[in-house]
Design an enzyme around this catalytic site. Structure first.
Site: not given
Ligand code: DQA
Length: 164
Positions: A43, A121
């Protein structure tokens, strides 16, 4: 997978939006408050506060008001979506995070208010565990962006500002 019964809300609502009155709501789902320290290999190292500040500045430069809200609670996100209708929010950017793969209720809220939204995402959900590939939101979204890190939010906002 059954055919969806609702269709995506579109950006064709220019007529009810006065010049300079665009309101964009950015919704962040569970655990995104941990950005900066949460699995940085996936992330990144930017905090949510930094991401939000950039979006607010980007909106301001275009004469739009950007409001950001994060919650770890499904009901609070649903309440915020419902409030957005009352506040005549123009469009929503949402990263439903873990709720992407589980929440019929949050999907129903977005369908219910019929405010166009872009799903974002940070990570590429299609390149991870198979359960992340399914989203309860993508077929209702005006667009989806994934895998581009925090830039995904900026691109979503840019698109909304251009299209509304
Ligand atoms: C997310 C991807 C999701 O699978 C995960 O549960 C997240 C973050 C992303 O920003 O990549 O919490 O939404």
């Amino acid at each position: 997978m059954p055919k969806p019964t609702s269709s995506p809300a579109s950006f064709k609502s220019k007529d009810r939006i006065r010049q300079g009155s665009k309101k964009i709501l950015v919704l962040h789902g569970p655990n995104l408050n941990l950005l900066g320290t949460r699995e940085p290999g996936i992330y990144g190292r930017e905090t949510l506060a930094l991401i939000n500040r950039r979006l607010i500045t980007q909106g301001k430069a275009a004469g739009a008001t950007v409001t950001c809200f994060q919650s770890n609670h499904e009901g609070e996100l649903i309440d915020r979506v419902q409030l957005a209708k009352k506040q005549q929010v123009t469009a929503i950017i949402i990263n439903p995070a873990g709720f992407t793969h589980t929440s019929v209720a949050l999907r129903d809220a977005l369908a219910g208010v019929a405010i166009p939204f872009v799903e974002v995402h940070l990570s590429n959900i299609h390149a991870r565990e198979p359960f992340r590939s399914h989203s309860y939101f993508s077929d209702l979204a005006a667009g989806t962006i994934c895998g581009l890190g925090s830039q995904g939010y900026e691109l979503a906002l840019q698109s909304i500002l251009r299209r509304t």
